[in-house]
Design a protein around this motif. Sequence first.
Motif, PDB file in Angstrom:
ATOM      1  N   UNK A   1       7.051   6.655   5.942  1.00 32.85           N
ATOM      2  CA  UNK A   1       8.212   5.984   5.341  1.00 32.85           C
ATOM      3  C   UNK A   1       7.731   5.057   4.222  1.00 32.85           C
ATOM      4  N   UNK A   2       8.653   4.603   3.406  1.00 29.83           N
ATOM      5  CA  UNK A   2       8.313   3.672   2.323  1.00 29.83           C
ATOM      6  C   UNK A   2       7.728   2.371   2.866  1.00 29.83           C
ATOM      7  N   UNK A   3       8.253   1.911   3.998  1.00 32.49           N
ATOM      8  CA  UNK A   3       7.760   0.666   4.592  1.00 32.49           C
ATOM      9  C   UNK A   3       6.302   0.812   5.035  1.00 32.49           C
ATOM     10  N   UNK A   4       5.993   1.891   5.741  1.00 38.03           N
ATOM     11  CA  UNK A   4       4.613   2.125   6.191  1.00 38.03           C
ATOM     12  C   UNK A   4       3.695   2.309   4.986  1.00 38.03           C
ATOM     13  N   UNK A   5       4.184   3.000   3.974  1.00 39.47           N
ATOM     14  CA  UNK A   5       3.410   3.203   2.748  1.00 39.47           C
ATOM     15  C   UNK A   5       3.011   1.860   2.148  1.00 39.47           C
ATOM     16  N   UNK A   6       3.949   0.942   2.045  1.00 40.50           N
ATOM     17  CA  UNK A   6       3.672  -0.383   1.484  1.00 40.50           C
ATOM     18  C   UNK A   6       2.667  -1.151   2.354  1.00 40.50           C
ATOM     19  N   UNK A   7       2.818  -1.057   3.672  1.00 43.10           N
ATOM     20  CA  UNK A   7       1.904  -1.743   4.589  1.00 43.10           C
ATOM     21  C   UNK A   7       0.489  -1.178   4.479  1.00 43.10           C
ATOM     22  N   UNK A   8       0.364   0.096   4.209  1.00 37.84           N
ATOM     23  CA  UNK A   8      -0.938   0.756   4.170  1.00 37.84           C
ATOM     24  C   UNK A   8      -1.679   0.498   2.867  1.00 37.84           C
ATOM     25  N   UNK A   9      -0.991   0.057   1.840  1.00 37.24           N
ATOM     26  CA  UNK A   9      -1.669  -0.250   0.571  1.00 37.24           C
ATOM     27  C   UNK A   9      -2.774  -1.283   0.778  1.00 37.24           C
ATOM     28  N   UNK A  10      -2.517  -2.287   1.586  1.00 42.09           N
ATOM     29  CA  UNK A  10      -3.509  -3.322   1.869  1.00 42.09           C
ATOM     30  C   UNK A  10      -4.716  -2.729   2.590  1.00 42.09           C
TER      31      UNK A  10
ATOM     32  N   UNK B   1       8.605  12.183  -0.252  1.00 41.76           N
ATOM     33  CA  UNK B   1       8.195  11.237   0.786  1.00 41.76           C
ATOM     34  C   UNK B   1       6.744  10.817   0.513  1.00 41.76           C
ATOM     35  N   UNK B   2       6.442   9.520   0.601  1.00 44.61           N
ATOM     36  CA  UNK B   2       5.086   9.026   0.344  1.00 44.61           C
ATOM     37  C   UNK B   2       4.074   9.565   1.355  1.00 44.61           C
ATOM     38  N   UNK B   3       2.810   9.593   0.916  1.00 45.36           N
ATOM     39  CA  UNK B   3       1.742  10.122   1.769  1.00 45.36           C
ATOM     40  C   UNK B   3       0.545   9.185   1.789  1.00 45.36           C
ATOM     41  N   UNK B   4      -0.124   9.191   2.942  1.00 43.35           N
ATOM     42  CA  UNK B   4      -1.429   8.550   3.072  1.00 43.35           C
ATOM     43  C   UNK B   4      -2.433   9.694   3.117  1.00 43.35           C
ATOM     44  N   UNK B   5      -3.489   9.579   2.332  1.00 46.07           N
ATOM     45  CA  UNK B   5      -4.508  10.620   2.269  1.00 46.07           C
ATOM     46  C   UNK B   5      -5.844   9.997   2.645  1.00 46.07           C
ATOM     47  N   UNK B   6      -6.537  10.630   3.591  1.00 52.02           N
ATOM     48  CA  UNK B   6      -7.832  10.133   4.048  1.00 52.02           C
ATOM     49  C   UNK B   6      -8.894  11.205   3.838  1.00 52.02           C
ATOM     50  N   UNK B   7      -9.971  10.833   3.153  1.00 50.08           N
ATOM     51  CA  UNK B   7     -11.120  11.721   2.970  1.00 50.08           C
ATOM     52  C   UNK B   7     -12.124  11.382   4.068  1.00 50.08           C
TER      53      UNK B   7
END
Length: 73
Positions: free
Chosen positions: A51-60, A1-7
């Motif tokens: 989710x994959x959809x949120x992952x794609x939206x967060x790239x921007x 599952x994709x991840x968003x990582x924030x430092x």
Amino acid sequence: MPKIIQYRDKCIGCGICFEMQPELWRMSRKDGKAVLLRAEEKKHTFVLQVSNQVFEETKTVSEACPVRIIKMS
């Protein structure tokens, strides 16, 4: 599952992430930095599986961050 990582410790509090994706981000009243909602903290790094959809939206959002503290994995 994709991840968003924030430092988060390197956040400058510009608010771009919150403006672009308010369903995932909030600005802390305590220190003015961005908070990745529902994320799990691991050694001052916040990780959220999405989710994959949120992952794609967060790239921007990641690309818009002026200090590049949002990573995608």
